[in-house]
Design a protein around this motif. Structure first.
Motif, mmCIF file in Angstrom:
data_model
loop_
_atom_site.group_PDB
_atom_site.id
_atom_site.type_symbol
_atom_site.label_atom_id
_atom_site.label_comp_id
_atom_site.label_asym_id
_atom_site.label_seq_id
_atom_site.Cartn_x
_atom_site.Cartn_y
_atom_site.Cartn_z
ATOM 1 N N THR A 46 17.191 6.034 55.485
ATOM 2 C CA THR A 46 17.342 4.667 55.001
ATOM 3 C C THR A 46 16.585 4.433 53.708
ATOM 4 N N SER A 53 12.407 -2.370 59.194
ATOM 5 C CA SER A 53 13.436 -2.831 58.255
ATOM 6 C C SER A 53 14.587 -1.841 58.191
ATOM 7 N N GLY A 54 14.269 -0.561 58.252
ATOM 8 C CA GLY A 54 15.324 0.442 58.232
ATOM 9 C C GLY A 54 16.266 0.310 59.403
ATOM 10 N N PHE A 57 18.168 -3.356 59.069
ATOM 11 C CA PHE A 57 19.133 -3.550 57.990
ATOM 12 C C PHE A 57 20.021 -2.349 57.739
ATOM 13 N N ASP A 58 19.713 -1.200 58.316
ATOM 14 C CA ASP A 58 20.576 -0.051 58.051
ATOM 15 C C ASP A 58 21.241 0.474 59.321
#
Lengths: 95, 157
Positions: A46, A53-54, A57-58
């Motif tokens: 990511t 966050s990875g 959002f990914d």
């Protein structure tokens, strides 16, 4: 009568909470390879140092899209409920 | 229904710091704890502070609802557009198409503990900023809808 009923309900809730909180053991969660995979490959796949966050959002981007859509719908509903009645600009033309 | 002079002065001083902190949380979402949702909520707190310190009518003259509506829609469209654009690069929906090829946010990240570079992350910072814009607009609209109906005249103390 009403006070006795309230006290009884409160006692039952307290006992249930205490049994669930203190009496029951947590158990052993099943071992999965998913967390190890994310910790080992998340940074390279990511590109973000923050693994949370990875993931958000990914890896789970579709879930975040749903969250954003829920927020959009919430604003639509709240704007419908809290709209100001009787203002000139909110009145429809046929009214 | 504006508050006392002391509260208004405090709001004036605190307002830029709250805004800068919110933007910091949004932009650094892929490096540090936080992200779009949290940072957008922090930025919306600045609007709450203004609404509390000043009256609603004073705020609504400079901050119109249309700006917040447009920012919410723009955030959601940017989110979906960034996700959809991965299809043109031959990846899946929400594929990280900026990761090693894009002009911005494309520096590769080494495995392990590193101090972090703002220019990394692929689509993660882009989606963070999109969600931040959207949450800012949504929270601001909610606050304006809920606090905007209060009676502003009369017994101000």
């Amino acid at each position: 009568m009403k006070n006795i009923l309230q006290a009884g309900i409160l006692a039952v809730c307290a006992v249930a909470f205490l049994v669930a909180g203190l009496g029951l053991s947590f158990g052993t969660p099943a071992y999965t390879d998913m967390d190890d995979y994310m910790l080992l490959h998340g940074q390279e796949e990511t590109g973000s140092n923050n693994i949370v966050s990875g993931v958000v959002f990914d890896y789970r981007g579709f879930d975040t899209l749903g969250e954003a859509t829920v927020l959009f719908t919430v604003v639509l509903g709240a704007g419908l409920v809290f709209r100001r009645l009787g203002k000139k600009e909110d009145e429809y033309e046929y009214e | 229904m504006s508050m006392s002079n002391l509260v208004r002065s405090g709001a004036n001083i605190l307002m830029p710091f709250i805004l800068v902190f919110g933007f910091y949380i949004v932009v650094h979402g892929h490096l540090s704890p936080g992200g779009g949702f949290q940072g957008g909520a922090v930025i919306a707190t600045a609007i709450v502070l203004l609404m509390v310190a000043y009256s609603c009518d004073e705020v609504c003259t400079s901050l119109s609802k249309n700006i917040l509506k447009n920012s919410e829609t723009l955030g959601l469209l940017l989110f979906i557009g960034t996700a959809l654009f991965a299809l043109t690069a031959g990846l899946a929906f929400f594929g990280n198409w900026i990761l090693d090829t894009g002009p911005l946010f494309a520096t590769p990240v080494a495995f392990g503990i590193n101090p972090g570079n703002l220019n990394t992350g692929g689509i993660v910072p882009v989606l963070n900023i999109a969600v931040g814009i959207e949450v800012l607009g949504a929270m601001g609209l909610l606050i304006l809808a809920m606090l905007g109906g209060m009676k502003g005249d009369g017994d101000a103390e």
